[in-house]
Design a protein around this motif. Structure first.
Motif, PDB file in Angstrom:
ATOM      1  N   ASN A 171       0.799  -1.219   0.000  1.00  0.00           N
ATOM      2  CA  ASN A 171       0.000   0.000   0.000  1.00  0.00           C
ATOM      3  C   ASN A 171       0.837   1.277   0.000  1.00  0.00           C
ATOM      4  N   SER A 186       3.398   4.080  -2.263  1.00  0.00           N
ATOM      5  CA  SER A 186       3.476   4.610  -3.620  1.00  0.00           C
ATOM      6  C   SER A 186       4.799   5.328  -3.829  1.00  0.00           C
ATOM      7  N   CYS A 201       8.622   4.419 -12.596  1.00  0.00           N
ATOM      8  CA  CYS A 201       7.875   3.265 -13.121  1.00  0.00           C
ATOM      9  C   CYS A 201       8.708   1.990 -13.070  1.00  0.00           C
ATOM     10  N   ALA A 244       8.664   0.976  -9.454  1.00  0.00           N
ATOM     11  CA  ALA A 244       7.323   0.523  -9.070  1.00  0.00           C
ATOM     12  C   ALA A 244       7.017  -0.854  -9.639  1.00  0.00           C
ATOM     13  N   SER A 268       4.623  -1.224  -6.441  1.00  0.00           N
ATOM     14  CA  SER A 268       4.057   0.023  -5.916  1.00  0.00           C
ATOM     15  C   SER A 268       3.236   0.737  -6.986  1.00  0.00           C
ATOM     16  N   GLU A 269       2.491   1.723  -6.524  1.00  0.00           N
ATOM     17  CA  GLU A 269       1.733   2.591  -7.414  1.00  0.00           C
ATOM     18  C   GLU A 269       2.548   3.856  -7.651  1.00  0.00           C
ATOM     19  N   VAL A 316       2.160  -0.375 -14.908  1.00  0.00           N
ATOM     20  CA  VAL A 316       2.170  -0.006 -13.493  1.00  0.00           C
ATOM     21  C   VAL A 316       0.884   0.758 -13.175  1.00  0.00           C
ATOM     22  N   CYS A 317       0.316   0.518 -12.007  1.00  0.00           N
ATOM     23  CA  CYS A 317      -0.839   1.296 -11.555  1.00  0.00           C
ATOM     24  C   CYS A 317      -0.381   2.718 -11.256  1.00  0.00           C
ATOM     25  N   PHE A 318      -1.220   3.688 -11.605  1.00  0.00           N
ATOM     26  CA  PHE A 318      -0.847   5.080 -11.349  1.00  0.00           C
ATOM     27  C   PHE A 318      -2.087   5.907 -11.085  1.00  0.00           C
ATOM     28  N   SER A 319      -1.866   7.066 -10.503  1.00  0.00           N
ATOM     29  CA  SER A 319      -2.926   8.050 -10.315  1.00  0.00           C
ATOM     30  C   SER A 319      -2.342   9.431 -10.556  1.00  0.00           C
ATOM     31  N   HIS A 376      -0.454  10.478   0.212  1.00  0.00           N
ATOM     32  CA  HIS A 376      -0.358   9.394  -0.766  1.00  0.00           C
ATOM     33  C   HIS A 376       0.514   8.237  -0.275  1.00  0.00           C
TER      34      HIS A 376
END
Length: 185
Positions: free
Chosen positions: A3, A5, A24, A27, A32-33, A77-80, A100
């Motif tokens: 959990n 980032s 990236c 991650a 990781s995000e 990779v997961c990202f926001s 975050h």
């Protein structure tokens, strides 16, 4: 990492591209995000959290965010993406890292008129993040790095290429040396 980032603060274009690629890669290796954070300065503290606080968030900034958001997709990779308003850079970046849960932060504080102030601000940020068990990466070269430069350079018209049939370099013209016989007594 559970959990957590990796946060990349959007800055200069080339710097941000390099930072997003590095984030990236990290991650992807640890699951990781990646959080792409665009920090927008507000003109007055009263504007924090309002639409008027986004006056300096331009169309060019939005287009750049779309470009940066394609990179994590390429890495799988997961990202926001987050837009964060601030009036004090260091404290805002600390708050964003806390919100975050970013263990790694790629950030480069804005350049100041006085270069020493930039170094001080980076030092404050690095110390404050390390006190919270977070790491800061600025991708800046330290000042004490010695850059290599050749001691002698040849002008392009003076350089003589070596040929395979000529193992020794060509002779260099020498100054005439007077012999003992030529010396007046």
């Amino acid at each position: 990492m559970d959990n957590t980032s990796i946060m990349v603060v959007v800055g200069e274009h080339q710097w941000t591209l390099q930072a997003v690629h590095l984030a990236c890669a990290v991650a992807r290796s640890n699951g990781s995000e990646v959080v792409l954070l665009n920090m927008v300065p507000v003109r007055h503290t009263w504007l924090l959290g309002t639409d008027l606080g986004l006056v300096d968030f331009t169309i060019e900034d939005q287009i750049a965010i779309v470009e940066y958001a394609q990179i994590p997709t390429m890495y799988g990779v997961c990202f926001s993406v987050c837009v964060f308003q601030y009036d004090a850079y260091v404290s805002a970046l600390l708050d964003a890292a806390e919100q975050h849960n970013a263990q790694v932060v790629f950030a480069l504080p804005p350049r100041r008129l006085v270069p020493l102030w930039h170094k001080i601000e980076v030092g404050w940020l690095r110390r404050a993040l390390s006190n919270r068990h977070r790491s800061l990466y600025t991708l800046e070269q330290p000042d004490d790095v010695v850059k290599w430069a050749p001691l002698i350079t040849l002008a392009p018209d003076r350089a003589v290429p070596l040929r395979a049939d000529e193992p020794e370099p060509p002779a260099v013209d020498r100054f005439p040396v007077s012999k003992a016989d030529d010396c007046p007594e």
